[in-house]
Design an enzyme around this catalytic site. Structure first.
Site, PDB file in Angstrom:
ATOM      1  N   ASP A 189       0.870  -1.255  -0.138  1.00 14.90           N
ATOM      2  CA  ASP A 189       0.032   0.042  -0.090  1.00 14.90           C
ATOM      3  C   ASP A 189       0.957   1.306   0.146  1.00 14.90           C
ATOM      4  O   ASP A 189       0.385   2.272   0.709  1.00 14.90           O
ATOM      5  CB  ASP A 189      -1.070  -0.143   1.251  1.00 14.90           C
ATOM      6  CG  ASP A 189      -0.367  -0.059   2.425  1.00 14.90           C
ATOM      7  OD1 ASP A 189       1.095  -0.238   2.366  1.00 14.90           O
ATOM      8  OD2 ASP A 189      -0.840   0.074   3.590  1.00 14.90           O
ATOM      9  N   GLU A 190       2.306   1.064  -0.637  1.00 15.88           N
ATOM     10  CA  GLU A 190       3.080   2.318  -0.332  1.00 15.88           C
ATOM     11  C   GLU A 190       3.091   2.750  -1.793  1.00 15.88           C
ATOM     12  O   GLU A 190       3.362   1.994  -2.984  1.00 15.88           O
ATOM     13  CB  GLU A 190       4.452   1.922   0.025  1.00 15.88           C
ATOM     14  CG  GLU A 190       5.326   3.048   0.376  1.00 15.88           C
ATOM     15  CD  GLU A 190       6.606   2.697   0.691  1.00 15.88           C
ATOM     16  OE1 GLU A 190       7.156   3.283   1.635  1.00 15.88           O
ATOM     17  OE2 GLU A 190       7.179   1.799   0.447  1.00 15.88           O
TER      18      GLU A 190
END
Length: 302
Positions: free
Chosen positions: A203-204
């Site tokens: 989720d980066e």
């Protein structure tokens, strides 16, 4: 018969560079019938893709070694430009006198297409189609080189979605993947030209701007990302809200290498998470305080 049945395209020219023979594979590859090319020169197939120096190098090789091999782009009768792998050999008689040139080539369009697909897959995230960590690192290195040459300043932002793990655990990874795709599309549409958005994994996300003359520009960019995520995302019957924490490192001040910039942005990201999430932090605490003060002042003035 062997030459005629060869899957390789074959063309024979005389010393005046006039075509004397082409085989059936040549006809299929180029779209020209025999009667259209016999007596003509190979320049008929030029694509305009190569410089005069390229052809001069080819002729020099033929004169010195009686052979040339390489990739060349030519034009079919339809006008399509396509790549060939071509070998040209000089033919001499029993007395060693030059009599003809033979060109043998194969259409490598399919190979080129496969290479492009592999290159795309190697440099892009399959879920969001955004640049991946490898391509992002290359873009940072290019931005650093430009900064050294013309003195430009830029910013690297690491964006980590807050509590995204809960989405995967409660709604499943399929919903999580759909959400990541929607987030990537929204962020990409919100950013202008000259900015690289990448998915670095999980989720980066990463964002690179090669034109941030001042820290304030980077803070405005970070705030734009946070504002962009304020609106909910709809997936099926679910309405999802997502926040983010952002770490910012500036170059060349905070690092002169890809590794340093990423490491320092990651440190700033950790500080943003520790500050309560849904905010941003610079690698320098002083810059973070100044940026937050400016944003607070602007909000209060409004």
């Amino acid at each position: 018969m062997a030459i005629e049945q060869s899957p390789e395209s074959i063309m024979i020219t005389n010393l005046e560079a006039r075509i004397e023979y082409v085989n059936e594979a040549f006809v299929k590859a180029t779209g020209y019938q025999r009667e259209e090319v016999l007596g003509r020169q190979p320049s008929l197939f030029k694509s305009g893709h190569h410089s005069a120096q390229f052809y001069q190098s080819m002729f020099d090789s033929l004169q010195k070694t009686d052979e040339w091999s390489g990739e060349i782009w030519n034009r079919r009768k339809s006008g399509e430009i396509y790549p060939q792998w071509q070998t040209i050999r000089a033919i001499r008689d029993e007395q060693g006198e030059l009599t003809h040139y033979v060109a043998v080539f194969s259409d490598i369009s399919a190979i080129k297409h496969s290479q492009q697909e592999l290159d795309y897959l190697a440099h892009h995230d399959p879920l969001t189609s955004l640049p991946n960590r490898l391509l992002f690192g290359e873009r940072i290195e290019q931005a650093l080189q430009r900064a050294r040459q013309d003195g430009r300043r830029g910013a690297l932002l690491l964006v980590d979605l807050d509590h995204f793990k809960i989405v995967n655990e409660s709604l499943g990874h399929n919903t999580g993947d759909q959400l990541l795709k929607l987030i990537g599309e929204r962020l990409h549409n919100a950013l202008g030209q000259g900015v690289t958005l990448a998915r670095l994994g999980g989720d980066e996300f990463g964002l690179l701007s090669g034109d941030c003359a001042q820290a304030e520009h980077a803070s405005l960019l970070a705030q734009r990302l946070l504002d962009c995520l304020e609106q909910p995302f709809s997936i099926g019957d679910e309405t999802l809200f997502v926040g983010a924490s952002i770490g910012i490192s500036l170059f060349p001040d905070d690092g002169d290498s890809v590794e340093k910039l990423l490491r320092n942005a990651d440190s700033a990201l950790f500080r943003a998470k520790s500050s309560g999430r849904q905010t941003f932090s610079f690698y320098s605490q002083e810059m973070t305080a100044q940026a937050r003060q400016r944003i607070k002042l602007e909000a209060e003035l409004r």
